[in-house]
Structure formats: C-alpha cells, structure tokens
Design an enzyme around this catalytic site. Sequence first.
Site, PDB file in Angstrom:
ATOM      1  N   CYS A 134       0.839  -1.203   0.000  1.00 37.15           N
ATOM      2  CA  CYS A 134       0.000   0.000   0.000  1.00 37.15           C
ATOM      3  C   CYS A 134       0.873   1.252   0.000  1.00 37.15           C
ATOM      4  CB  CYS A 134      -0.920  -0.015   1.218  1.00 37.15           C
ATOM      5  SG  CYS A 134      -1.952   1.450   1.339  1.00 37.15           S
ATOM      6  N   CYS A 137      -0.360   4.114   2.141  1.00 38.80           N
ATOM      7  CA  CYS A 137      -0.150   3.922   3.584  1.00 38.80           C
ATOM      8  C   CYS A 137       1.300   4.189   3.966  1.00 38.80           C
ATOM      9  CB  CYS A 137      -0.459   2.489   4.018  1.00 38.80           C
ATOM     10  SG  CYS A 137      -1.898   1.744   3.279  1.00 38.80           S
ATOM     11  N   ASP A 138       2.224   3.657   3.202  1.00 35.70           N
ATOM     12  CA  ASP A 138       3.614   3.596   3.657  1.00 35.70           C
ATOM     13  C   ASP A 138       4.600   4.447   2.856  1.00 35.70           C
ATOM     14  OD1 ASP A 138       2.851   1.780   5.622  1.00 35.70           O
ATOM     15  OD2 ASP A 138       3.017   0.087   4.257  1.00 35.70           O
TER      16      ASP A 138
END
Length: 312
Positions: A134, A137-138
């Site tokens: 993701c 997300c990261d």
Amino acid sequence: MERVRCLIIGSGPAGYTAAIYTGRANISPVLYEGIQPGGQLTTTTEVENFPGYPEGVTGPQLMEDLRKQALRFGADIRTGLVTKTDLSQAPYKITIDDEKEIIADTVIIATGASAKYLGLDDEKKYAGMGVSACATCDGFFYRKKTVAVVGGGDTACEEAIYLAGLASKVYLIVRKPYLRASKIMQERVLNHEKIEVLFEHNTEGLFGENGVEGIHLVKRRGEADETHYDLAIDGFFLAIGHKPNSDVFKPFIETDETGYIKTIDGTPRTNVPGVFAAGDVADPHYRQAITAAGSGCKAAIEAERYLSENNL
Ligand code: NDP
C-alpha cells in the site's frame, strides 16, 4: 440454532464501525473476526491519515481502539470464519467454522480484500520492514529514498506515480514487455523523470541486514539471454492486484468479474435485501481505512432501518 438481528462478518475498520453503530442502536450485533482479526491494518506500521490521530497511530493500536469501542456498546465479538452461507431467503443462514449455524435477520459483509503477493519467502521476512502492498499507507516513509513497485496495471502505475512524488527514484518492475495499464497512466509513467520501467523483469528475492536494502532481479527469464542482477532499494511495493474476500457469498451476492461485491449506487445495499456490504470487499477504488469505516457506518444505518421497516 442461534438467531441474531445483525451479523457482521469481518473485523477491519468497516466491520468494527458497523458494530459500534449497531451496538449503539441496541441491535446487539454479533461480529465474527475472520482469519485476520483487525484486518489489513494490523500488517501496517504507522497510520498517519486516519482523522482524529494528529500524532499518528500504529495499525494494530487503531484496530484495538476500534475493537474496544465496539465492545463498549455491547458488540459480541467472536473468533471464527464464515465457511458457508445460504442467503436464498430471509432470515439468512451462516455457517461458522463448518459447524456452528447462525440465523441472521441482517448481514453486514465486511470481509475486506487481500493484497496479492508474489509468494516469495523474503516478502514475509521483510513484512513491515520495507515490504508493503500500500503506497498510500507507507510511501511517506520513503521520502528521498529508492523504491521498487511490482506490477504493470493501473494500480502499479498509480502507486509508482504517487511514490515518485516522495521518493528520489522509483523502479517499476513489469514481467511483460508492455504495461497493462490504461494509455494515460502508461504515458504518465513512461514520461516521468523519476520512474524507470524495467520490462521483462521478475523479482527473485530481497536482501538486507535490518530491512530491505536491495532486490535480486532476473531479466528475460527462461530466454537465451536471461540475466540476473541486483539493485539497491529501500522499499518494495506490491501492486499486482487485490482479491476481495467474497467467494463464500458468491452464489447469492452479485459481484463484478474481479469479485468485488456490487452495491446499489451510493449505498451498501447488495442485490439481497437485508444483506449489506461495506469496506474493501465492495470497493475497488478507494481502499482506505476511513472510507471503509464510513461505509461500515452506512451499512449499520441501513441494517437498522431494514429491521425496523420489517418489524424485526
Ligand atoms: P491488474 O490485474 O489490472 O494488474 C495486475 C498487474 O500485476 C499486471 O500488470 C500483472 O501482469 C501483474 N502481475 C500479476 N501477478 C504478477 C506476478 N506474480 N508477478 C509479476 N507481476 C504480476 O490489477 P490492478 O490492481 O492494477 O487493477 C485492478 C483493476 O482496477 C483494473 O481493472 C484496473 O484498471 C482498475 N484500476 C483503475 C484505476 C483507475 O482507473 N484510476 C486505478 C487502479 C486500478 P500481467 O500484465 O503480465 O498479467
């Protein structure tokens, strides 16, 4: 046989939010956690984009908070996996772990989706230490660093472009000699100065002492000119597709060709009255914790209305 007014299947942000709302509405929801209690967020580290946590929160902590909030309003949270469903007529019959049967007046499907992985041992070895599925997300953790994205579809291109806004260099690792993504995404990727597309490449493994430091690649595998080499990278992102966890509902619930549950525009209603779908299992586009939580709320409100309209 146990009868419940609202059965929630899944324990990601969608499932827990549905449990908070139905719990507060005195519906006494029963929630089955499934194979990965807490869902996909339990595999991420820091979550910085969930509103209400100005300092950020870890994925597992966020899920623990949501779980506690659901418990506070009386949700009955249980361990177990749905192995069979009969949604042919209301009330609906759900089998847990091949043995326990539950009759439910309403069902909220919040079983999520699972990112596909290549199946390399190193993906597990470096999970949360440089391997991610993701970028949204990261990606932030790779500012001014070098990352690789695997895949040649729209998701891979989108993630590569997103990461290129943060990282200093992005390799896009594509197994075919062409991209499968839409023309416009292909052009954006191919013309991006920070993105280098490695066509006809496959990943053989990752290496590094304290997290990912590099990748073992093979070019033109199986051909006469097959070559093996390594590249230094700090992050390895998978973007080879997601699989919605909808198989167990499929004979009754309409899905698209990938398996995402089809909902009636703008609502979590499925083709079966009283059965609602929330979160990633019905969302091929946004796939965020906050959008999943929002749709879990909608599903709970729909369930509440369905119960009162049908005097259940
Ligand atoms: P896709 O199935 O479209 O693409 C998956 C990619 O991963 C392909 O390039 C595929 O290669 C590659 N791949 C699969 N398995 C492996 C493997 N084992 N090793 C290496 N590469 C692998 O998935 P997406 O998630 O990209 O997209 C899903 C759907 O969502 C699509 O319909 C897409 O158009 C849509 N989408 C639309 C967006 C938008 O409109 N903005 C954004 C994101 C997705 P190969 O080509 O060789 O099969």
